[in-house]
Structures are given as C-alpha cells and as structure tokens.
Design an enzyme around this catalytic site. Structure first.
Site, PDB file in Angstrom:
ATOM      1  N   CYS A 175       0.824  -1.213   0.000  1.00  0.00           N
ATOM      2  CA  CYS A 175       0.000   0.000   0.000  1.00  0.00           C
ATOM      3  C   CYS A 175       0.859   1.264   0.000  1.00  0.00           C
ATOM      4  O   CYS A 175       2.074   1.225   0.147  1.00  0.00           O
ATOM      5  CB  CYS A 175      -0.923  -0.004   1.208  1.00  0.00           C
ATOM      6  SG  CYS A 175      -0.040   0.198   2.770  1.00  0.00           S
TER       7      CYS A 175
ATOM      8  N   ALA B 121       3.008   1.910   2.996  1.00  0.00           N
ATOM      9  CA  ALA B 121       4.212   1.075   2.984  1.00  0.00           C
ATOM     10  C   ALA B 121       5.315   1.739   2.170  1.00  0.00           C
ATOM     11  O   ALA B 121       6.486   1.735   2.559  1.00  0.00           O
ATOM     12  CB  ALA B 121       3.899  -0.307   2.412  1.00  0.00           C
TER      13      ALA B 121
ATOM     14  N   ARG C 143      12.250  -5.491   6.435  1.00  0.00           N
ATOM     15  CA  ARG C 143      12.816  -5.174   5.111  1.00  0.00           C
ATOM     16  C   ARG C 143      14.333  -5.352   5.093  1.00  0.00           C
ATOM     17  O   ARG C 143      14.959  -5.286   4.057  1.00  0.00           O
ATOM     18  CB  ARG C 143      12.432  -3.748   4.724  1.00  0.00           C
ATOM     19  CG  ARG C 143      12.835  -3.338   3.310  1.00  0.00           C
ATOM     20  CD  ARG C 143      12.025  -2.147   2.894  1.00  0.00           C
ATOM     21  NE  ARG C 143      12.432  -1.541   1.640  1.00  0.00           N
ATOM     22  CZ  ARG C 143      13.024  -0.361   1.555  1.00  0.00           C
ATOM     23  NH1 ARG C 143      13.307   0.343   2.635  1.00  0.00           N
ATOM     24  NH2 ARG C 143      13.333   0.149   0.384  1.00  0.00           N
TER      25      ARG C 143
ATOM     26  N   HIS D 211       5.954   6.436  -2.487  1.00  0.00           N
ATOM     27  CA  HIS D 211       7.296   6.943  -2.820  1.00  0.00           C
ATOM     28  C   HIS D 211       7.203   8.417  -3.182  1.00  0.00           C
ATOM     29  O   HIS D 211       7.987   9.239  -2.721  1.00  0.00           O
ATOM     30  CB  HIS D 211       7.882   6.216  -4.034  1.00  0.00           C
ATOM     31  CG  HIS D 211       7.996   4.737  -3.888  1.00  0.00           C
ATOM     32  ND1 HIS D 211       7.873   3.886  -4.950  1.00  0.00           N
ATOM     33  CD2 HIS D 211       8.242   3.956  -2.805  1.00  0.00           C
ATOM     34  CE1 HIS D 211       8.042   2.637  -4.532  1.00  0.00           C
ATOM     35  NE2 HIS D 211       8.255   2.656  -3.234  1.00  0.00           N
TER      36      HIS D 211
END
Ligand code: CFM
Length: 507
Positions: free
Chosen positions: A28, A31, A62, A160
């Site tokens: 999503c 995230a 991660r 992003h």
C-alpha cells in the site's frame, strides 16, 4: 502482459488498479512512504498514526541495515505507533497523536519526527499536517507529516512520490554546509537491504568520491539537509526516487544519471560513468585500478560457477527496479530470464523515460501532489548546468533510463502486477530453475518444486550490490541451483489421503 520485442515500441499497462479479488503481490501507499523511503533513516522518529496492525511490518523485516557512528542515535529498531483505538476513530485521534509526539520527544530527544497517515486517518479527517506544525512550534524540532494513507494510490508507488515531496519540502536544503570533497555525490534510491550500501560506500571511499547523502540506506536526516550541495545525483532505483532527482535539478541545477550497482559489469560501468562526469584523470585512473582488481576477483569465482549454471532459466517479479537490475547478475552467469515484471512500476520503468510525456494522468495519480519547483537563485549551480551541456554535446547521457524491456531478450514475457494464479500457471509452463520474488510468493513456488530467492529481503543473505555482492550472489545461485531438493519433496496431500469429515445437524 507483453511478449517482448525490443525492436518495437510496445506498451505495458502499468500503475493501474489491481483487479479486486485477485491475489496481488502489491503493498500500500503507506508502505511505500513510511517503510521504503523514510524507513532506513536512523535518526528520525517515524511515527505511525494508525491502528497497531499497520506497524506489523515496521520492525526491520525489510532488512534495511544501518551503521551508527559511536554515540549516534539509531531509532530503526523501534516501532512508533499511536495505536489508535475505536474511540479515536469515532472522536478523532489528533489529541492522541500530539501526546505521542510529546512522549517520543521526551524519551528520545530526536532531531526530527515524521508522522505517517494510515487509512483510517484519512477516512476520519485527522490533520497530520496541522498537528506537525503545532508540535514543531511547541518542541522546536523538525516535525512533518505525510498524507500517505494506504488507499491513496494504487500501490506503494504513490507512497514513494509522497515521501519524495515531503523530504524535499521539509528536509533538503536546510543546511548549506561547506564543501568537504572534490567530487561530491548523492546516491538516490539505494536502501541498504542486506548491507548493499556498505559495499558501495567502501568503493566510493576508496575512489575518493565523497558520498554526501544516500536516500536513504544507512542515512541520517542531517545528511539529507545538505544533500543539495552535491555535484551529481546518482539514481539507483528510478521508480522510488526519480522525483527528488528531478526536483533537485530544477531547484539547484544538479544533474542526475542512472546507475546500477547490481552486477559486476554494471558496477564497473556505473563507476566509470561517475569518473567520466567529473573528468578528472586521477579519479579515472583510480576507478580503473579498482575495477581491474575487483573484476579479476569476480571473474575467478564466476569461471568456476558458470559451467554449473549456464543455460538455466530464471523468472523475476519484484517491486519496481530489481526485476530489471538483477537480470545483469543472471546474464553474467549465463542464466536466461524468461519472464520478468514489476509489482507497481510505471510505464517508464518498462519502456524508458521517453514515454513519460504520453503517460495518461488518471484519478489515482491526481491524488498525489505535484510540487512546482523553482530555481533557488542563490544556490543554483550554473557551473553544473554548463558542465552538463558540454558533456551532452559529446554524447554523455543524463537522465538515462531506458527501462527494462530493451534489455530483455526477444520473446521473453513481461508482466505487470502478476497475480498468484498467473504465477502458478507460468511455473507449469516455463519450469524455471529459480524464481525470484518475495515472502508472499516463496512457499507457493517452493511447493511447486522450484527454489525461490527473495529479492526484497535477500532471505537473510546479501549484500548483492557491487563487486563483493556479485560474488555473494554467484555463490548463492550455485548453492540453490545445485540441489534438487525442491523437486524431491512432495506436498503431503499428494501421498496421504485427504481428511474426510461428516456432520449431523439436530433440528
Ligand atoms: Fe526500488 Fe527498492 Fe525496488 Fe522499491 Fe520495494 Fe525494496 Fe523492491 Mo521490496 S525501493 S522499487 S518499494 S528497489 S521494498 S529496496 S525490494 S519492492 S524492487
């Protein structure tokens, strides 16, 4: 889904909504903003405003590593959440958010706090930006919020962009410190998964290139504040960070080039390109010396492994960059990538930046703010603009991302946002020797008898970047492809009878 033909212009439908009901690999928007772009920075408190479930994956899954200097703070191994409850959803969560900011500040005294919105925050209308402004005034440190609700875009890609905007507005340019090196660069889109950035930092240091800031592997918020004093931006993951590269060029005149440090040959090529940009003979000689030494080491390992693995088949479905970059490592081993695709990339990551002007703006992309960036008259680097023009006239390419498809063989299969059903069918059809994806796919693929290499987290391995990373990857492929173990085990339900049950209902 496209059967690749590099000599033709082919369009991939990308960055569009996933069909409801299918099992996608995507994540999503929250995230992408919190986890991907800001997550690896160690001295900022990344506070999640939302229910605690949204922080489940916040705790280092991660594998973005960091290396604080003696006495430096590191908040990466903490999870910060406002832990919203039903009553906050009904009556609003801003007061709770303010309390959480105060508490975090009292305990940790951080230099900066980022606040990240999860889905309910947007649905109930909590204003993280006004809370950030109030708390910034109250506490006197840098506090900024992100409207990165999970639903805001079709995938993490929107996150992003939102993170790039926020970091550019609130962090970049806060500190015009003096120069510290002859060749100052930033590395954009390298997140130090499994220690990749450590490999690259060592190479730059040996070459005499000053790495001012990485966005955001092994990074500090302070280094981002003076990143605008660099002479060049290197873009590693084009998908997640091209926005900052573009905005830094517009505001400060800093040019950017695409680099790829996955694969030994690609690493050498990227280092040489940086040296050519600066044009300094001493630097070029040093880079050549490093490349010659390191390539000799890589080749020695490669020669012993290639005969065992060449001709094998790989398939690769990763987020927005790695499905492209990792093909270089497989090519070096003589392994063929028969099919590849991204979870959430845009058309330019498949077809190259040349298609950007023709990408349609839809309702989902309109959700994300497009910053209008002007020149900073005081700091704008006319010298770099002239340097860029002079180099371009000699054929040196800037903003040079041509996407994944031109690098893939004719008739290979390119798929955007592959789903689980397609994954299973493709494995039956191609019978690949190795499948690269993530944790959501791993066990389904292994049950089909095919080894899976996670290219997000590296399965506890890595680093795979740079020369040393290439050697690690080759050895890993030798190990994974040299065993038939996955083909030898059958799923238990194939040999044992299925459970049978019966039920009676009393009327
Ligand atoms: Fe860029 Fe990444 Fe990737 Fe990415 Fe990611 Fe990642 Fe990725 Mo997982 S920033 S697009 S959002 S290279 S977390 S470090 S591995 S999906 S291919």
């Amino acid at each position: 889904m496209v059967i690749n033909n590099p000599s033709e212009d082919q369009e991939v439908m990308a960055n569009v909504r996933t069909i409801p009901g299918i099992i996608t690999q995507r994540g999503c928007t929250y995230a992408g903003c919190k986890g991907v772009v800001l997550g690896p920075t160690r001295d900022i408190i990344n506070l999640v405003h939302g229910p605690i479930g949204c922080s489940f994956y916040a705790w280092l899954t991660r594998r973005n590593q960091t290396r604080p200097l003696e006495g430096e703070e590191n908040f990466i191994n903490y999870c910060f959440s406002t832990d919203m409850q039903d009553s906050n959803i009904v009556f609003g969560g801003e007061a709770k958010l303010k309390d959480a900011v105060r508490e975090a500040y009292e305990i940790f005294k951080p230099k900066a706090i980022g606040i990240f919105s999860t889905c309910p925050v947007g649905l109930i209308g909590d204003d993280v930006h006004s809370v950030s402004r109030d708390m910034k005034e109250e506490l006197g440190i840098n506090i900024f919020g992100f409207s990165c609700e999970g639903y805001r875009g079709v995938s993490q890609s929107a996150g992003h962009h939102i993170a790039n905007n926020g970091v550019f507005k609130n962090v970049v340019g806060l500190n015009d410190r003096e120069r510290t090196g002859k060749f100052q660069v930033n590395m954009l889109g390298e997140y130090n998964i499994g220690g990749d950035a450590f490999e690259l930092e060592a190479l730059f240091e040996e070459a005499g290139i000053t790495l001012l800031s990485t966005f955001s592997g092994n990074s500090t918020i302070k280094s981002m504040e003076y990143s605008h004093t660099a002479d060049l931006n290197m873009v590693m993951c084009h998908r997640s960070i091209n926005y900052i590269a573009e905005m830094m060029e517009e505001k400060y005149g800093i040019p950017w080039i695409k680099v790829n440090f996955i694969g030994a040959e690609s690493t050498a090529k990227s280092l040489r390109k940086v040296a050519d940009y600066f044009g300094d003979e001493g630097l070029k000689a040093k880079v050549e010396e490093i490349c010659a030494r390191e390539l000799a080491k890589v080749n020695a390992v490669k020669l012993s492994i290639v005969p065992k693995v060449q001709g094998k088949l790989a398939m690769m479905f990763v987020g927005g960059s790695r499905a492209h970059h990792y093909q270089d490592l497989f090519n070096e081993l003589g392994i063929r990538t028969v099919s590849a695709g991204y979870e959430f990339a845009h058309r330019d990551d498949y077809e190259g930046r040349k298609v950007m002007p023709t990408i349609k703006i839809d309702a989902d992309s309109r959700n994300i703010e497009e910053l209008v960036v002007g020149k900073d008259e005081k700091l704008y680097r006319n010298d770099l603009v002239e340097k860029k023009a002079a180099l371009e006239s000699k054929g040196f390419e800037f903003k040079d991302y041509n996407g994944m498809m031109p690098d893939m063989a004719k008739n290979s299969l390119v798929i955007d946002d592959v789903n689980h059903w397609e994954t299973e069918k493709l494995i039956e059809f191609y019978k690949p020797d190795v499948f690269c994806a993530g944790i959501k796919e791993k066990y389904v693929v292994q049950k089909a008898g095919v080894p899976l290499k996670q290219l997000h987290s590296y399965d506890y391995g890595g680093p795979y970047a740079g020369f040393g990373g290439a050697i690690n990857f080759f050895i890993e492929m030798e190990r994974m492809l040299g065993t038939n173990i996955w083909k030898m085990i059958d799923a238990p339900w194939k040999n044992e009878s299925e459970l049978v049950g019966s039920m009676t209902i009393d009327a």
